[in-house]
Design a protein around this motif. Structure first.
Motif, PDB file in Angstrom:
ATOM      1  N   ASN A  12       0.830  -1.210   0.000  1.00 57.26           N
ATOM      2  CA  ASN A  12       0.000   0.000   0.000  1.00 57.26           C
ATOM      3  C   ASN A  12       0.864   1.259   0.000  1.00 57.26           C
ATOM      4  N   TRP A  13       1.979   1.218   0.738  1.00 57.40           N
ATOM      5  CA  TRP A  13       2.908   2.346   0.769  1.00 57.40           C
ATOM      6  C   TRP A  13       3.490   2.598  -0.615  1.00 57.40           C
ATOM      7  N   LEU A  14       3.863   1.533  -1.302  1.00 59.59           N
ATOM      8  CA  LEU A  14       4.410   1.652  -2.652  1.00 59.59           C
ATOM      9  C   LEU A  14       3.371   2.230  -3.616  1.00 59.59           C
ATOM     10  N   LYS A  15       2.143   1.731  -3.534  1.00 56.87           N
ATOM     11  CA  LYS A  15       1.090   2.222  -4.426  1.00 56.87           C
ATOM     12  C   LYS A  15       0.801   3.699  -4.168  1.00 56.87           C
ATOM     13  N   ASP A  16       0.714   4.073  -2.904  1.00 52.55           N
ATOM     14  CA  ASP A  16       0.444   5.472  -2.559  1.00 52.55           C
ATOM     15  C   ASP A  16       1.563   6.387  -3.053  1.00 52.55           C
ATOM     16  N   THR A  46       1.731  -4.612  -6.226  1.00 52.05           N
ATOM     17  CA  THR A  46       1.018  -3.340  -6.362  1.00 52.05           C
ATOM     18  C   THR A  46       0.112  -3.337  -7.585  1.00 52.05           C
ATOM     19  N   GLY A  47       0.382  -4.204  -8.536  1.00 53.97           N
ATOM     20  CA  GLY A  47      -0.377  -4.214  -9.781  1.00 53.97           C
ATOM     21  C   GLY A  47       0.085  -3.161 -10.778  1.00 53.97           C
ATOM     22  N   LEU A  48       1.083  -2.371 -10.395  1.00 52.38           N
ATOM     23  CA  LEU A  48       1.618  -1.340 -11.273  1.00 52.38           C
ATOM     24  C   LEU A  48       2.629  -1.944 -12.245  1.00 52.38           C
ATOM     25  N   ASP A  49       3.086  -1.138 -13.175  1.00 52.69           N
ATOM     26  CA  ASP A  49       4.069  -1.590 -14.152  1.00 52.69           C
ATOM     27  C   ASP A  49       5.409  -1.828 -13.457  1.00 52.69           C
TER      28      ASP A  49
END
Length: 265
Positions: A12-16, A46-49
């Motif tokens: 969550n920290w990474l996504k934020d 995170t689901g990010l690239d």
């Protein structure tokens, strides 16, 4: 240790952070070691690239095979994983032809080892800039804030550090929950910067469990006189590295100019 909650917290920290920075995701250098495996897996969640970059420089075959195994596992599990391989060996060899290699063997070897790490940092930031990504660091707490066992502006040159508040033992605990390949979990920690089989313990003179103990004792205000035998030796090793590498762990010193020097006469 509540590993599942820690995983969720870091993800969550990474996504934020990525959202606030308005970037696409993260780039992670994959070495075949436990820290980069855990960091890249957390980033993947995170689901990010996520771009995983393998950057061999005269790398030991075992390091390469573990890195490939990990990236393959991540790619099969997460659709947001991309990978690339940048063989920096020719770049490193070309660099050596352009600089002086005169000096004591150990000093030259250390300077070249740090050069390897800095070449990798440059490659990671190239891809980060090209694809609007952030460079995720892979350092843990005892390395980054205990003994300073990293290269300044090499593996220490990152945009954010997801696991830098975790001891090495805690990174291992997360690795098991994250299903990091057994080959990586069982591998002897090594930075692989010297092109030989030396481990982190060979270089430092103490194991990570010993260093964690020394870091805890230091934080409790203990003194070397309170220990004997191996404990005294380990505490001395830790204290020496901690003192010598403060320049890595503290903010860059800035020469402050007196205000009256800046005012108009």
């Amino acid at each position: 240790m509540q590993t599942e909650k820690i995983v969720d917290h870091i993800v969550n920290w990474l996504k934020d952070y990525a959202t606030q920075a308005k970037v696409n995701g993260f780039v992670v250098g994959i070495s075949g070691g436990i820290d980069s495996a855990v960091t890249s897996t957390l980033c993947a969640l995170t689901g990010l690239d996520i771009l995983c970059v393998e950057m061999p420089i005269h790398q030991a075959p075992s390091h390469v095979s573990r890195a490939v195994e990990h990236i393959t596992q991540l790619s099969n599990k997460f659709p947001n994983i991309r990978e690339t391989r940048v063989d920096l060996t020719p770049v490193f060899e070309s660099f050596k032809t352009e600089v002086s290699l005169e000096g004591q063997d150990a000093t030259v070897a250390m300077a070249l080892a740090n050069t390897r790490a800095r070449l990798r940092m440059s490659a990671l930031y190239y891809y980060a800039g090209l694809q609007d990504l952030l460079v995720a660091g892979t350092g843990n707490k005892v390395e980054d804030f205990g003994v300073g066992f990293f290269t300044k502006y090499g593996d220490g040159g990152v945009d954010l550090s997801p696991i830098a508040d975790l001891m090495k033992s805690e990174v291992y605990a997360l690795a098991k929950v994250l299903n990091v390949p057994t080959s990586i979990i069982k591998a002897t920690p090594s930075d692989g910067l010297f092109g030989d089989a030396r481990s982190d313990e060979d270089q430092i003179g103490a194991s990570y469990p010993e260093l964690e103990w020394a870091m805890k004792m230091t934080n409790l205000g203990k003194k070397v006189e309170e220990f004997s035998d191996r404990e005294k030796e380990v505490f001395t090793i830790y204290s020496s590295y901690n003192k010598t590498n403060k320049h890595k762990m503290d903010p860059i010193p800035v020469c402050k100019i007196p205000h009256n020097f800046l005012s108009k006469n």
